[in-house]
Scaffold this motif. Structure first.
Motif, PDB file in Angstrom:
ATOM      1  N   HIS A 142      24.853  -6.005  32.843  1.00 26.34           N
ATOM      2  CA  HIS A 142      24.149  -6.836  31.872  1.00 26.34           C
ATOM      3  C   HIS A 142      24.086  -8.298  32.336  1.00 26.34           C
ATOM      4  O   HIS A 142      25.102  -8.879  32.707  1.00 26.34           O
ATOM      5  CB  HIS A 142      24.810  -6.778  30.487  1.00 26.34           C
ATOM      6  CG  HIS A 142      23.837  -7.086  29.375  1.00 26.34           C
ATOM      7  ND1 HIS A 142      23.330  -8.345  29.158  1.00 26.34           N
ATOM      8  CD2 HIS A 142      23.281  -6.301  28.436  1.00 26.34           C
ATOM      9  CE1 HIS A 142      22.509  -8.309  28.120  1.00 26.34           C
ATOM     10  NE2 HIS A 142      22.458  -7.080  27.675  1.00 26.34           N
ATOM     11  N   PRO A 143      22.904  -8.892  32.289  1.00 27.95           N
ATOM     12  CA  PRO A 143      22.792 -10.321  32.607  1.00 27.95           C
ATOM     13  C   PRO A 143      23.645 -11.140  31.639  1.00 27.95           C
ATOM     14  O   PRO A 143      23.430 -11.079  30.428  1.00 27.95           O
ATOM     15  CB  PRO A 143      21.293 -10.608  32.409  1.00 27.95           C
ATOM     16  CG  PRO A 143      20.624  -9.277  32.563  1.00 27.95           C
ATOM     17  CD  PRO A 143      21.593  -8.268  32.018  1.00 27.95           C
ATOM     18  N   LYS A 186      24.713  -7.643  17.358  1.00 26.64           N
ATOM     19  CA  LYS A 186      25.623  -7.276  18.449  1.00 26.64           C
ATOM     20  C   LYS A 186      26.743  -6.373  17.914  1.00 26.64           C
ATOM     21  O   LYS A 186      27.127  -5.383  18.553  1.00 26.64           O
ATOM     22  CB  LYS A 186      26.216  -8.551  19.048  1.00 26.64           C
ATOM     23  CG  LYS A 186      27.418  -8.340  19.990  1.00 26.64           C
ATOM     24  CD  LYS A 186      27.018  -7.751  21.323  1.00 26.64           C
ATOM     25  CE  LYS A 186      28.227  -7.537  22.245  1.00 26.64           C
ATOM     26  NZ  LYS A 186      28.929  -8.784  22.597  1.00 26.64           N
ATOM     27  N   PHE A 187      27.255  -6.718  16.732  1.00 25.64           N
ATOM     28  CA  PHE A 187      28.333  -5.930  16.128  1.00 25.64           C
ATOM     29  C   PHE A 187      27.876  -4.496  15.859  1.00 25.64           C
ATOM     30  O   PHE A 187      28.620  -3.539  16.090  1.00 25.64           O
ATOM     31  CB  PHE A 187      28.787  -6.594  14.829  1.00 25.64           C
ATOM     32  CG  PHE A 187      29.803  -5.797  14.061  1.00 25.64           C
ATOM     33  CD1 PHE A 187      31.081  -5.616  14.542  1.00 25.64           C
ATOM     34  CD2 PHE A 187      29.479  -5.233  12.836  1.00 25.64           C
ATOM     35  CE1 PHE A 187      32.025  -4.877  13.828  1.00 25.64           C
ATOM     36  CE2 PHE A 187      30.399  -4.492  12.118  1.00 25.64           C
ATOM     37  CZ  PHE A 187      31.680  -4.315  12.618  1.00 25.64           C
ATOM     38  N   MET A 188      26.639  -4.337  15.388  1.00 22.57           N
ATOM     39  CA  MET A 188      26.122  -2.999  15.121  1.00 22.57           C
ATOM     40  C   MET A 188      26.121  -2.162  16.393  1.00 22.57           C
ATOM     41  O   MET A 188      26.529  -0.992  16.386  1.00 22.57           O
ATOM     42  CB  MET A 188      24.710  -3.073  14.535  1.00 22.57           C
ATOM     43  CG  MET A 188      24.144  -1.705  14.163  1.00 22.57           C
ATOM     44  SD  MET A 188      22.452  -1.786  13.537  1.00 22.57           S
ATOM     45  CE  MET A 188      22.718  -2.613  11.972  1.00 22.57           C
ATOM     46  N   PHE A 189      25.691  -2.755  17.485  1.00 21.90           N
ATOM     47  CA  PHE A 189      25.694  -2.021  18.756  1.00 21.90           C
ATOM     48  C   PHE A 189      27.113  -1.651  19.180  1.00 21.90           C
ATOM     49  O   PHE A 189      27.413  -0.479  19.447  1.00 21.90           O
ATOM     50  CB  PHE A 189      25.031  -2.864  19.846  1.00 21.90           C
ATOM     51  CG  PHE A 189      25.371  -2.415  21.244  1.00 21.90           C
ATOM     52  CD1 PHE A 189      24.894  -1.211  21.738  1.00 21.90           C
ATOM     53  CD2 PHE A 189      26.188  -3.193  22.060  1.00 21.90           C
ATOM     54  CE1 PHE A 189      25.232  -0.778  23.019  1.00 21.90           C
ATOM     55  CE2 PHE A 189      26.518  -2.777  23.333  1.00 21.90           C
ATOM     56  CZ  PHE A 189      26.046  -1.568  23.817  1.00 21.90           C
ATOM     57  N   ILE A 190      28.000  -2.627  19.230  1.00 20.66           N
ATOM     58  CA  ILE A 190      29.314  -2.384  19.814  1.00 20.66           C
ATOM     59  C   ILE A 190      30.165  -1.477  18.937  1.00 20.66           C
ATOM     60  O   ILE A 190      30.909  -0.622  19.429  1.00 20.66           O
ATOM     61  CB  ILE A 190      30.026  -3.725  20.117  1.00 20.66           C
ATOM     62  CG1 ILE A 190      31.096  -3.528  21.190  1.00 20.66           C
ATOM     63  CG2 ILE A 190      30.582  -4.372  18.888  1.00 20.66           C
ATOM     64  CD1 ILE A 190      30.552  -3.199  22.553  1.00 20.66           C
ATOM     65  N   ALA A 191      30.069  -1.627  17.611  1.00 20.68           N
ATOM     66  CA  ALA A 191      30.848  -0.775  16.720  1.00 20.68           C
ATOM     67  C   ALA A 191      30.307   0.655  16.730  1.00 20.68           C
ATOM     68  O   ALA A 191      31.062   1.621  16.570  1.00 20.68           O
ATOM     69  CB  ALA A 191      30.838  -1.338  15.301  1.00 20.68           C
ATOM     70  N   THR A 203      30.482   8.810  27.841  1.00 22.56           N
ATOM     71  CA  THR A 203      29.810   7.553  28.143  1.00 22.56           C
ATOM     72  C   THR A 203      28.697   7.309  27.127  1.00 22.56           C
ATOM     73  O   THR A 203      28.298   8.206  26.368  1.00 22.56           O
ATOM     74  CB  THR A 203      29.197   7.573  29.551  1.00 22.56           C
ATOM     75  OG1 THR A 203      28.098   8.512  29.571  1.00 22.56           O
ATOM     76  CG2 THR A 203      30.234   7.974  30.595  1.00 22.56           C
ATOM     77  N   ILE A 204      28.160   6.098  27.135  1.00 23.52           N
ATOM     78  CA  ILE A 204      27.073   5.774  26.220  1.00 23.52           C
ATOM     79  C   ILE A 204      25.868   6.674  26.491  1.00 23.52           C
ATOM     80  O   ILE A 204      25.227   7.173  25.557  1.00 23.52           O
ATOM     81  CB  ILE A 204      26.694   4.285  26.339  1.00 23.52           C
ATOM     82  CG1 ILE A 204      27.834   3.407  25.793  1.00 23.52           C
ATOM     83  CG2 ILE A 204      25.394   3.991  25.586  1.00 23.52           C
ATOM     84  CD1 ILE A 204      27.606   1.913  25.949  1.00 23.52           C
ATOM     85  N   PHE A 246      18.069   0.081  22.096  1.00 22.19           N
ATOM     86  CA  PHE A 246      18.906  -0.704  23.015  1.00 22.19           C
ATOM     87  C   PHE A 246      19.990   0.183  23.627  1.00 22.19           C
ATOM     88  O   PHE A 246      20.273   0.100  24.827  1.00 22.19           O
ATOM     89  CB  PHE A 246      19.530  -1.878  22.271  1.00 22.19           C
ATOM     90  CG  PHE A 246      20.384  -2.769  23.125  1.00 22.19           C
ATOM     91  CD1 PHE A 246      19.809  -3.605  24.057  1.00 22.19           C
ATOM     92  CD2 PHE A 246      21.765  -2.780  22.985  1.00 22.19           C
ATOM     93  CE1 PHE A 246      20.594  -4.432  24.858  1.00 22.19           C
ATOM     94  CE2 PHE A 246      22.560  -3.600  23.772  1.00 22.19           C
ATOM     95  CZ  PHE A 246      21.967  -4.429  24.708  1.00 22.19           C
ATOM     96  N   ILE A 247      20.598   1.043  22.814  1.00 23.45           N
ATOM     97  CA  ILE A 247      21.615   1.959  23.321  1.00 23.45           C
ATOM     98  C   ILE A 247      21.025   2.877  24.387  1.00 23.45           C
ATOM     99  O   ILE A 247      21.652   3.155  25.416  1.00 23.45           O
ATOM    100  CB  ILE A 247      22.218   2.789  22.156  1.00 23.45           C
ATOM    101  CG1 ILE A 247      23.069   1.882  21.254  1.00 23.45           C
ATOM    102  CG2 ILE A 247      23.051   3.950  22.680  1.00 23.45           C
ATOM    103  CD1 ILE A 247      23.552   2.554  19.981  1.00 23.45           C
TER     104      ILE A 247
END
Length: 307
Positions: A142-143, A186-191, A203-204, A246-247
């Protein structure tokens, strides 16, 4: 300008290393073998964007030895934020900016509970990075980017201070129009990927490819959207679909740091991710069955790690 980095893991090590490497004044607050290696050999960053090594900084575990800061980046785990806020009190000036960069939805609020809220600017970062070995940081995806903004959404002049520091360091940074929306996105993605990733050991890419786990991820994200909206965050109606897209775009073999912590038997941010949604759901009387299931299953490992 003097920048202080609290916590020199993948996030603090990369962004702090870039700031120090650009010739700016930086102090790292770290501990253990990682600190010893930095004091002896400097900080090495292995990056997909180009490796570098820097010695142009001070590294210590004694806050009393640290000069008062213009900018403090809190790069600990989310469950350590309040304690970090207590520790930095001796190095605060009247104009010091304090910016939390770890994952989680309520880190700025935690800081405002222990230090004067005038210091706190909301922030988040985007990067895949970790400690590879003592004194060595690995940036593997990720950049790198820091997004930050005032908690009241005003575009104040002081935001140009971290902006200038980040620009000179040479990584992407953005002043947010609504930092709460950005933090919750961001929280929605990571959680969504962290807890389920720890539960499945997948893995994702594997989770997204499988229809059943992809559906569970969507349910997790939807519950997070419901909680955020109920708390007054103006989340876009299509945010869940955007997060799922995004995922789908993440490297197939990527995993989240919280997943890696749980799988390695280390204390994790589970309580601050799925656990946070469960607790907020109980307060707001909003059902969160998917997050509740994930959190309940992983609590056994979390309790063992913390004992």
């Amino acid at each position: 300008m003097h920048t202080v980095i609290i916590g020199v893991g993948g996030v603090g090590g990369y962004f702090g290393g870039k700031i120090a490497h650009s010739g700016q004044k930086v102090t790292f607050v770290a501990r253990g073998k990682h600190l010893e290696a930095m004091q002896t050999n400097g900080l090495e960053v292995k990056s997909v964007d180009g490796d570098f090594k820097t010695n142009s900084f001070k590294a210590t575990d004694v806050l009393k030895q640290v000069e008062k800061a213009d900018l403090i980046l809190i790069c600990t785990k989310s469950w350590q934020v309040a304690n970090a806020g207590e520790l930095i009190k001796p190095i605060l000036k009247d104009t010091t900016i304090v910016m939390p960069l770890q994952n989680g939805a309520d880190n700025a609020e935690k800081l405002c509970d222990v230090i004067d809220s005038k210091h706190v600017v909301g922030g988040l970062c985007k990067i895949y990075s970790k400690i590879e070995a003592p004194g060595i940081i690995s940036h593997f995806g990720h950049p790198p980017e820091i997004i930050f903004g005032e908690l009241d959404a005003l575009k104040t002049q002081r935001l140009q201070i971290p902006k200038a520091i980040f620009d000179k360091a040479g990584f992407l940074s953005t002043i947010s129009d609504n930092i709460h929306v950005d933090i919750w996105s961001k929280f929605m993605f990571i959680a969504t990927v962290s807890g389920l990733g720890a539960l499945t050991r997948a893995t994702i890419g594997e989770m997204y490819q499988n229809p059943e786990t992809r559906n569970i991820m969507s349910e997790t994200a939807t519950e997070i959207h419901n909680i955020g909206t109920a708390k007054g965050v103006t989340l876009p109606e299509n945010l869940v679909d955007r997060i799922m897209t995004f995922i789908s775009m993440q490297p197939f073999d990527s995993t989240a740091s919280t997943q890696r912590d749980i799988m390695a038997g280390r204390p994790s941010e589970l309580y601050n991710f799925n656990g946070f949604i469960v607790r907020e759901g109980e307060k707001l009387e909003i059902a969160t069955p998917t997050n509740h299931f994930i959190y309940s299953c992983l609590q056994l490992m979390e309790n063992k790690a913390r004992s």
